[in-house]
Design a protein around this motif. Structure first.
Motif, short mmCIF file in Angstrom:
data_model
loop_
_atom_site.label_atom_id
_atom_site.label_comp_id
_atom_site.label_asym_id
_atom_site.label_seq_id
_atom_site.Cartn_x
_atom_site.Cartn_y
_atom_site.Cartn_z
N THR B 58 5.23 73.30 39.29
CA THR B 58 4.65 73.78 38.04
C THR B 58 5.73 73.88 36.97
OG1 THR B 58 4.99 76.12 38.52
CG2 THR B 58 2.96 75.12 39.34
N GLY B 62 3.14 77.38 34.48
CA GLY B 62 1.95 76.79 35.09
C GLY B 62 1.14 75.92 34.15
N GLN B 65 0.95 71.10 36.11
CA GLN B 65 1.04 71.14 37.56
C GLN B 65 1.00 69.73 38.12
OE1 GLN B 65 -2.39 73.45 38.69
NE2 GLN B 65 -1.48 75.40 38.08
#
Lengths: 153, 252
Positions: B58, B62, B65
Protein backbone atom coordinates in the motif's frame (compact mmCIF):
# COMPACT_ATOMS: atom_id res chain seq x y z
CA UNK A 1 3.97 10.07 -47.08
CA UNK A 2 1.22 8.30 -45.17
CA UNK A 3 2.04 4.85 -43.87
CA UNK A 4 -0.31 2.17 -45.14
CA UNK A 5 -2.11 0.42 -42.29
CA UNK A 6 -1.97 -3.38 -42.14
CA UNK A 7 -4.78 -4.03 -44.59
CA UNK A 8 -4.83 -7.81 -44.95
CA UNK A 9 -8.42 -8.92 -44.34
CA UNK A 10 -9.77 -5.41 -44.75
CA UNK A 11 -12.47 -4.93 -47.40
CA UNK A 12 -10.91 -3.53 -50.56
CA UNK A 13 -13.51 -0.78 -50.68
CA UNK A 14 -12.41 0.39 -47.22
CA UNK A 15 -8.80 0.35 -48.36
CA UNK A 16 -9.74 2.55 -51.29
CA UNK A 17 -11.55 4.91 -48.92
CA UNK A 18 -8.36 5.19 -46.87
CA UNK A 19 -6.32 5.81 -50.02
CA UNK A 20 -8.72 8.45 -51.26
CA UNK A 21 -8.37 10.30 -47.99
CA UNK A 22 -4.63 9.93 -47.50
CA UNK A 23 -2.90 9.69 -50.90
CA UNK A 24 -2.30 12.32 -53.54
CA UNK A 25 -3.33 11.26 -57.07
CA UNK A 26 -0.47 10.44 -59.43
CA UNK A 27 -0.97 11.31 -63.09
CA UNK A 28 1.05 8.89 -65.22
CA UNK A 29 2.33 9.82 -68.66
CA UNK A 30 2.21 6.19 -69.81
CA UNK A 31 -0.54 5.05 -72.16
CA UNK A 32 -1.31 1.55 -73.43
CA UNK A 33 -2.52 1.35 -77.00
CA UNK A 34 -4.01 -1.92 -78.20
CA UNK A 35 -6.12 -3.37 -81.00
CA UNK A 36 -8.58 -6.12 -80.15
CA UNK A 37 -10.58 -6.10 -83.36
CA UNK A 38 -9.56 -5.70 -86.97
CA UNK A 39 -12.78 -3.82 -87.59
CA UNK A 40 -12.35 -1.19 -84.92
CA UNK A 41 -9.92 1.54 -84.11
CA UNK A 42 -7.26 1.05 -81.47
CA UNK A 43 -8.14 1.56 -77.83
CA UNK A 44 -6.10 3.66 -75.42
CA UNK A 45 -5.88 2.63 -71.79
CA UNK A 46 -4.82 5.22 -69.20
CA UNK A 47 -4.26 4.53 -65.50
CA UNK A 48 -6.54 6.41 -63.16
CA UNK A 49 -4.53 8.85 -60.99
CA UNK A 50 -6.07 7.63 -57.72
CA UNK A 51 -5.41 4.02 -58.64
CA UNK A 52 -1.81 4.81 -59.61
CA UNK A 53 -1.31 6.36 -56.17
CA UNK A 54 -2.49 3.09 -54.60
CA UNK A 55 -0.16 1.05 -56.79
CA UNK A 56 2.87 3.16 -55.90
CA UNK A 57 1.94 3.21 -52.22
CA UNK A 58 1.66 -0.56 -51.80
CA UNK A 59 -0.38 -2.58 -49.34
CA UNK A 60 -3.72 -1.66 -50.89
CA UNK A 61 -4.37 -3.41 -54.21
CA UNK A 62 -4.93 -7.17 -54.50
CA UNK A 63 -2.73 -9.16 -56.89
CA UNK A 64 -3.88 -9.36 -60.50
CA UNK A 65 -4.55 -13.10 -60.35
CA UNK A 66 -7.51 -12.32 -58.08
CA UNK A 67 -9.17 -10.39 -60.92
CA UNK A 68 -8.45 -13.24 -63.31
CA UNK A 69 -10.16 -15.69 -60.96
CA UNK A 70 -13.23 -13.46 -60.79
CA UNK A 71 -13.22 -13.15 -64.57
CA UNK A 72 -13.21 -16.95 -64.86
CA UNK A 73 -16.23 -17.11 -62.56
CA UNK A 74 -18.08 -14.47 -64.56
CA UNK A 75 -17.40 -16.34 -67.79
CA UNK A 76 -19.32 -19.37 -66.57
CA UNK A 77 -22.72 -19.83 -68.27
CA UNK A 78 -24.56 -20.12 -64.98
CA UNK A 79 -22.92 -17.05 -63.43
CA UNK A 80 -25.34 -14.95 -61.42
CA UNK A 81 -23.12 -12.97 -59.10
CA UNK A 82 -19.69 -13.23 -57.57
CA UNK A 83 -19.37 -15.58 -54.62
CA UNK A 84 -15.61 -15.31 -54.30
CA UNK A 85 -15.37 -11.59 -53.72
CA UNK A 86 -13.46 -12.40 -50.57
CA UNK A 87 -10.43 -12.94 -52.79
CA UNK A 88 -10.34 -9.17 -53.31
CA UNK A 89 -10.45 -8.48 -49.61
CA UNK A 90 -8.58 -11.30 -47.91
CA UNK A 91 -5.67 -11.91 -50.27
CA UNK A 92 -2.39 -10.38 -49.17
CA UNK A 93 -2.20 -6.94 -50.85
CA UNK A 94 0.51 -6.15 -53.37
CA UNK A 95 3.64 -4.44 -52.20
CA UNK A 96 4.57 -1.04 -53.62
CA UNK A 97 5.03 -1.10 -57.39
CA UNK A 98 7.07 1.10 -59.67
CA UNK A 99 5.14 3.08 -62.25
CA UNK A 100 6.24 0.62 -64.94
CA UNK A 101 5.14 -2.38 -62.85
CA UNK A 102 1.80 -0.69 -62.27
CA UNK A 103 1.30 -0.29 -66.02
CA UNK A 104 2.07 -3.99 -66.51
CA UNK A 105 -0.44 -4.80 -63.76
CA UNK A 106 -3.06 -2.67 -65.49
CA UNK A 107 -2.43 -4.33 -68.85
CA UNK A 108 -2.88 -7.76 -67.32
CA UNK A 109 -6.04 -6.64 -65.57
CA UNK A 110 -7.86 -4.49 -68.13
CA UNK A 111 -6.62 -5.49 -71.58
CA UNK A 112 -8.31 -8.50 -73.22
CA UNK A 113 -6.36 -11.64 -72.39
CA UNK A 114 -6.06 -12.69 -76.03
CA UNK A 115 -4.45 -9.37 -76.87
CA UNK A 116 -1.97 -9.72 -74.02
CA UNK A 117 -1.14 -13.29 -75.00
CA UNK A 118 -0.69 -12.64 -78.72
CA UNK A 119 0.20 -8.99 -79.17
CA UNK A 120 3.56 -9.78 -80.80
CA UNK A 121 2.75 -13.07 -82.49
CA UNK A 122 0.90 -11.90 -85.60
CA UNK A 123 1.96 -9.81 -88.55
CA UNK A 124 0.88 -6.71 -86.66
CA UNK A 125 1.89 -5.67 -83.22
CA UNK A 126 -1.40 -5.14 -81.40
CA UNK A 127 -0.24 -3.65 -78.11
CA UNK A 128 2.30 -0.96 -77.33
CA UNK A 129 3.13 1.16 -74.31
CA UNK A 130 3.92 4.75 -75.12
CA UNK A 131 4.01 8.16 -73.52
CA UNK A 132 1.13 10.57 -73.67
CA UNK A 133 3.00 12.96 -75.96
CA UNK A 134 3.52 10.20 -78.52
CA UNK A 135 -0.21 10.07 -79.20
CA UNK A 136 -1.78 12.39 -81.77
CA UNK A 137 -2.47 15.72 -80.12
CA UNK A 138 -5.73 16.17 -81.98
CA UNK A 139 -8.50 13.62 -82.11
CA UNK A 140 -9.17 14.08 -85.81
CA UNK A 141 -10.16 10.75 -87.37
CA UNK A 142 -9.99 9.15 -83.92
CA UNK A 143 -12.21 6.27 -85.05
CA UNK A 144 -9.63 5.35 -87.67
CA UNK A 145 -6.58 5.31 -85.46
CA UNK A 146 -4.38 2.22 -85.66
CA UNK A 147 -1.03 1.41 -84.14
CA UNK A 148 1.82 2.76 -86.22
CA UNK A 149 3.78 -0.41 -86.93
CA UNK A 150 6.96 1.47 -87.71
CA UNK A 151 6.93 3.09 -84.29
CA UNK A 152 5.75 -0.07 -82.59
CA UNK A 153 8.75 -1.96 -83.90
CA UNK B 1 19.28 -17.57 20.42
CA UNK B 2 20.55 -14.00 20.67
CA UNK B 3 18.61 -11.80 23.05
CA UNK B 4 18.45 -8.01 23.34
CA UNK B 5 20.72 -6.57 25.94
CA UNK B 6 19.36 -5.29 29.17
CA UNK B 7 18.74 -1.52 29.02
CA UNK B 8 20.90 -1.11 32.10
CA UNK B 9 23.92 -2.21 30.10
CA UNK B 10 23.42 0.59 27.57
CA UNK B 11 23.56 3.63 29.88
CA UNK B 12 25.94 4.73 32.57
CA UNK B 13 25.17 6.09 36.04
CA UNK B 14 24.46 9.55 34.57
CA UNK B 15 21.96 8.18 32.12
CA UNK B 16 24.22 8.71 29.09
CA UNK B 17 24.53 6.03 26.46
CA UNK B 18 27.64 4.01 26.90
CA UNK B 19 30.12 4.24 24.04
CA UNK B 20 29.73 1.39 21.56
CA UNK B 21 26.66 0.35 23.49
CA UNK B 22 24.70 -0.24 20.27
CA UNK B 23 27.37 -2.34 18.62
CA UNK B 24 26.33 -5.90 18.08
CA UNK B 25 22.77 -5.16 19.05
CA UNK B 26 20.80 -8.11 17.59
CA UNK B 27 18.25 -7.58 14.81
CA UNK B 28 14.77 -6.51 15.79
CA UNK B 29 12.16 -9.20 16.06
CA UNK B 30 10.01 -8.05 13.08
CA UNK B 31 7.81 -11.12 13.27
CA UNK B 32 6.44 -10.24 16.67
CA UNK B 33 6.80 -6.48 16.32
CA UNK B 34 3.41 -5.18 15.18
CA UNK B 35 4.77 -1.75 14.28
CA UNK B 36 8.22 -2.29 12.75
CA UNK B 37 9.81 0.80 11.18
CA UNK B 38 12.75 1.43 8.90
CA UNK B 39 15.42 3.86 9.85
CA UNK B 40 16.55 4.19 6.22
CA UNK B 41 16.02 2.86 2.72
CA UNK B 42 15.35 -0.85 2.52
CA UNK B 43 17.94 -2.61 0.36
CA UNK B 44 16.76 -6.04 -0.68
CA UNK B 45 20.30 -7.10 -1.64
CA UNK B 46 19.05 -9.05 -4.65
CA UNK B 47 16.29 -10.74 -2.73
CA UNK B 48 12.55 -10.54 -3.32
CA UNK B 49 9.77 -9.12 -1.26
CA UNK B 50 7.07 -11.75 -1.25
CA UNK B 51 3.41 -10.94 -0.68
CA UNK B 52 0.99 -13.75 -0.06
CA UNK B 53 -2.54 -13.80 -1.43
CA UNK B 54 -4.46 -10.73 -0.30
CA UNK B 55 -1.30 -9.25 1.23
CA UNK B 56 -1.04 -5.75 -0.12
CA UNK B 57 1.65 -3.28 -0.89
CA UNK B 58 0.00 0.00 0.00
CA UNK B 59 1.05 3.55 -0.72
CA UNK B 60 -0.15 6.89 0.61
CA UNK B 61 -2.18 5.78 3.60
CA UNK B 62 -3.70 3.00 1.53
CA UNK B 63 -4.67 5.25 -1.41
CA UNK B 64 -2.95 2.85 -3.79
CA UNK B 65 -2.94 -0.89 -3.28
CA UNK B 66 -1.23 -3.60 -5.27
CA UNK B 67 -2.13 -7.17 -4.44
CA UNK B 68 -3.25 -10.59 -5.63
CA UNK B 69 -6.28 -12.37 -4.23
CA UNK B 70 -5.51 -15.92 -5.45
CA UNK B 71 -7.66 -15.38 -8.54
CA UNK B 72 -6.72 -11.99 -9.95
CA UNK B 73 -4.16 -9.27 -9.55
CA UNK B 74 -5.14 -5.73 -8.71
CA UNK B 75 -3.82 -2.23 -8.86
CA UNK B 76 -6.37 -0.23 -6.93
CA UNK B 77 -6.39 3.52 -6.53
CA UNK B 78 -9.08 4.53 -4.12
CA UNK B 79 -7.66 7.63 -2.55
CA UNK B 80 -7.24 11.26 -3.48
CA UNK B 81 -6.41 12.17 -7.07
CA UNK B 82 -6.02 10.13 -10.24
CA UNK B 83 -4.17 6.95 -11.14
CA UNK B 84 -1.47 7.96 -13.63
CA UNK B 85 0.62 5.52 -15.66
CA UNK B 86 3.46 7.47 -17.23
CA UNK B 87 6.18 6.12 -19.48
CA UNK B 88 9.37 7.84 -20.56
CA UNK B 89 8.96 6.41 -24.06
CA UNK B 90 6.23 4.06 -25.25
CA UNK B 91 3.83 2.27 -22.93
CA UNK B 92 2.67 -1.23 -23.81
CA UNK B 93 -0.01 -3.52 -22.48
CA UNK B 94 0.59 -7.10 -23.60
CA UNK B 95 -1.20 -10.40 -23.23
CA UNK B 96 0.18 -13.50 -21.60
CA UNK B 97 1.99 -14.46 -24.81
CA UNK B 98 3.67 -11.10 -25.14
CA UNK B 99 1.41 -9.94 -27.99
CA UNK B 100 0.64 -6.25 -28.10
CA UNK B 101 -2.82 -5.25 -26.94
CA UNK B 102 -2.29 -1.51 -26.47
CA UNK B 103 0.60 0.71 -27.29
CA UNK B 104 1.02 4.40 -26.63
CA UNK B 105 3.67 6.29 -28.55
CA UNK B 106 5.24 9.18 -26.71
CA UNK B 107 3.66 12.39 -27.94
CA UNK B 108 1.73 10.61 -30.71
CA UNK B 109 -0.84 7.91 -31.23
CA UNK B 110 -2.49 5.24 -29.15
CA UNK B 111 -2.80 1.94 -31.00
CA UNK B 112 -5.16 -0.91 -30.22
CA UNK B 113 -4.55 -4.46 -31.41
CA UNK B 114 -6.49 -7.66 -31.96
CA UNK B 115 -4.32 -10.77 -32.01
CA UNK B 116 -1.27 -8.53 -32.32
CA UNK B 117 -2.76 -6.95 -35.49
CA UNK B 118 -3.45 -3.21 -35.50
CA UNK B 119 -7.12 -2.35 -35.46
CA UNK B 120 -7.34 1.28 -34.32
CA UNK B 121 -4.97 4.22 -34.29
CA UNK B 122 -5.60 7.67 -32.98
CA UNK B 123 -4.29 10.32 -35.36
CA UNK B 124 -3.79 14.05 -35.36
CA UNK B 125 -7.18 14.43 -37.02
CA UNK B 126 -9.22 11.61 -35.48
CA UNK B 127 -8.91 7.86 -35.64
CA UNK B 128 -8.07 5.26 -38.25
CA UNK B 129 -9.82 1.92 -37.97
CA UNK B 130 -8.39 -1.06 -39.79
CA UNK B 131 -11.27 -3.41 -40.35
CA UNK B 132 -15.01 -3.32 -39.96
CA UNK B 133 -16.68 -0.90 -37.60
CA UNK B 134 -19.87 -2.24 -36.03
CA UNK B 135 -22.01 0.06 -33.95
CA UNK B 136 -25.58 0.23 -32.77
CA UNK B 137 -25.75 3.87 -33.79
CA UNK B 138 -23.72 6.73 -35.13
CA UNK B 139 -23.99 10.43 -34.52
CA UNK B 140 -22.67 13.39 -36.47
CA UNK B 141 -23.68 14.98 -39.76
CA UNK B 142 -22.30 12.08 -41.84
CA UNK B 143 -21.36 14.43 -44.67
CA UNK B 144 -18.08 12.64 -45.37
CA UNK B 145 -19.19 9.07 -44.92
CA UNK B 146 -18.14 6.69 -47.66
CA UNK B 147 -18.75 3.06 -48.35
CA UNK B 148 -22.24 2.87 -46.93
CA UNK B 149 -24.67 0.63 -48.77
CA UNK B 150 -26.72 3.48 -50.17
CA UNK B 151 -23.66 5.38 -51.34
CA UNK B 152 -22.12 5.23 -54.77
CA UNK B 153 -19.68 2.36 -55.21
CA UNK B 154 -17.77 4.18 -57.93
CA UNK B 155 -17.83 7.58 -59.57
CA UNK B 156 -15.83 9.57 -62.07
CA UNK B 157 -15.57 13.01 -63.61
CA UNK B 158 -14.28 12.26 -67.10
CA UNK B 159 -12.88 14.39 -69.90
CA UNK B 160 -13.23 12.68 -73.29
CA UNK B 161 -11.35 15.35 -75.22
CA UNK B 162 -7.65 15.13 -75.86
CA UNK B 163 -6.33 11.99 -74.20
CA UNK B 164 -9.34 10.75 -72.31
CA UNK B 165 -8.79 11.06 -68.57
CA UNK B 166 -10.53 11.37 -65.23
CA UNK B 167 -10.34 14.68 -63.38
CA UNK B 168 -11.17 12.75 -60.24
CA UNK B 169 -12.75 9.42 -59.41
CA UNK B 170 -13.25 6.69 -56.87
CA UNK B 171 -12.89 2.92 -57.31
CA UNK B 172 -11.69 3.32 -60.90
CA UNK B 173 -8.36 1.85 -62.00
CA UNK B 174 -8.25 2.69 -65.69
CA UNK B 175 -9.87 4.66 -68.48
CA UNK B 176 -10.14 3.07 -71.89
CA UNK B 177 -10.65 5.41 -74.84
CA UNK B 178 -12.59 3.27 -77.31
CA UNK B 179 -13.02 5.97 -79.92
CA UNK B 180 -14.93 9.19 -80.35
CA UNK B 181 -17.16 9.77 -77.34
CA UNK B 182 -16.77 6.16 -76.24
CA UNK B 183 -15.24 5.40 -72.85
CA UNK B 184 -14.91 2.38 -70.60
CA UNK B 185 -14.05 2.72 -66.92
CA UNK B 186 -12.79 -0.34 -65.01
CA UNK B 187 -13.39 -0.94 -61.31
CA UNK B 188 -10.70 -1.60 -58.73
CA UNK B 189 -13.25 -3.32 -56.48
CA UNK B 190 -15.50 -5.32 -58.79
CA UNK B 191 -19.27 -5.16 -58.51
CA UNK B 192 -21.09 -8.42 -57.74
CA UNK B 193 -22.28 -8.67 -61.37
CA UNK B 194 -23.06 -6.45 -64.35
CA UNK B 195 -26.58 -5.57 -63.20
CA UNK B 196 -25.62 -2.48 -61.24
CA UNK B 197 -27.21 0.91 -61.66
CA UNK B 198 -25.41 3.66 -63.51
CA UNK B 199 -26.30 7.30 -63.60
CA UNK B 200 -24.61 10.04 -65.52
CA UNK B 201 -24.76 13.59 -66.66
CA UNK B 202 -23.19 15.45 -69.54
CA UNK B 203 -21.77 18.60 -68.10
CA UNK B 204 -19.99 20.08 -71.07
CA UNK B 205 -18.94 23.68 -70.85
CA UNK B 206 -19.10 23.96 -74.61
CA UNK B 207 -21.91 25.98 -76.15
CA UNK B 208 -22.82 22.96 -78.23
CA UNK B 209 -25.40 20.77 -76.58
CA UNK B 210 -24.28 17.19 -76.00
CA UNK B 211 -26.07 14.15 -74.70
CA UNK B 212 -24.75 10.98 -73.17
CA UNK B 213 -25.96 7.44 -72.94
CA UNK B 214 -25.15 4.68 -70.50
CA UNK B 215 -24.83 1.80 -70.35
CA UNK B 216 -23.65 1.68 -73.89
CA UNK B 217 -24.44 -1.45 -75.93
CA UNK B 218 -24.98 -3.48 -72.72
CA UNK B 219 -21.25 -3.88 -72.22
CA UNK B 220 -21.28 -3.57 -68.47
CA UNK B 221 -19.67 -6.41 -66.55
CA UNK B 222 -18.75 -6.78 -62.91
CA UNK B 223 -15.40 -5.22 -63.73
CA UNK B 224 -16.29 -2.24 -65.93
CA UNK B 225 -18.93 0.13 -67.29
CA UNK B 226 -19.15 2.12 -70.45
CA UNK B 227 -20.73 5.37 -71.64
CA UNK B 228 -21.02 7.27 -74.85
CA UNK B 229 -21.24 10.95 -75.74
CA UNK B 230 -23.24 12.26 -78.69
CA UNK B 231 -23.65 15.62 -80.35
CA UNK B 232 -27.41 15.36 -79.91
CA UNK B 233 -30.09 12.83 -79.31
CA UNK B 234 -29.42 10.00 -81.78
CA UNK B 235 -26.70 12.19 -83.24
CA UNK B 236 -23.09 11.41 -84.06
CA UNK B 237 -20.61 10.34 -81.43
CA UNK B 238 -18.75 13.22 -79.85
CA UNK B 239 -16.05 13.74 -77.27
CA UNK B 240 -17.57 15.53 -74.30
CA UNK B 241 -15.56 17.80 -72.03
CA UNK B 242 -17.32 16.80 -68.81
CA UNK B 243 -19.18 13.57 -68.17
CA UNK B 244 -20.04 12.74 -64.58
CA UNK B 245 -20.99 9.14 -63.81
CA UNK B 246 -21.80 7.16 -60.67
CA UNK B 247 -22.41 3.49 -59.98
CA UNK B 248 -24.73 2.07 -57.34
CA UNK B 249 -25.17 -1.58 -56.50
CA UNK B 250 -23.57 -4.46 -54.65
CA UNK B 251 -19.83 -4.95 -54.44
CA UNK B 252 -18.19 -8.31 -55.04
Amino acid sequence: MATTPQFKGTHLFDRLCWAKENLEPVQSDYRVVYEDSVDECCRILSPDPNWMACALQGGILPPVWVYHELAKDEAQPDFRKHTRGYLLHETEPMEAMTEEEAIEFLILKDCPSDVVANFDKGNRRTLVICRKEQLPQQRVWRNAWRINQDLAA
Amino acid sequence: MTRARDIADLVDANGDIVADALDNVPAADVVNDTTPQLGGDLDTNGNDVNFGDNDKATFGDGDLQIYHDALNSYIVDSGTGDLIVQGGNNVFIKDGSGNNMLRTTDGAQVRLYYGNATRLDTTSTGITVTGTVAATSYTGDGSALTGIEAGAKAWANTNQTGTQSNRDSFNIDGITDNGVGNTTLAFTNNMSNGNFSTTGQEGSTNTTGYVMQMPYASTNTSSQYQFHGFTSNRGAGADVVVINTAVHGDLA
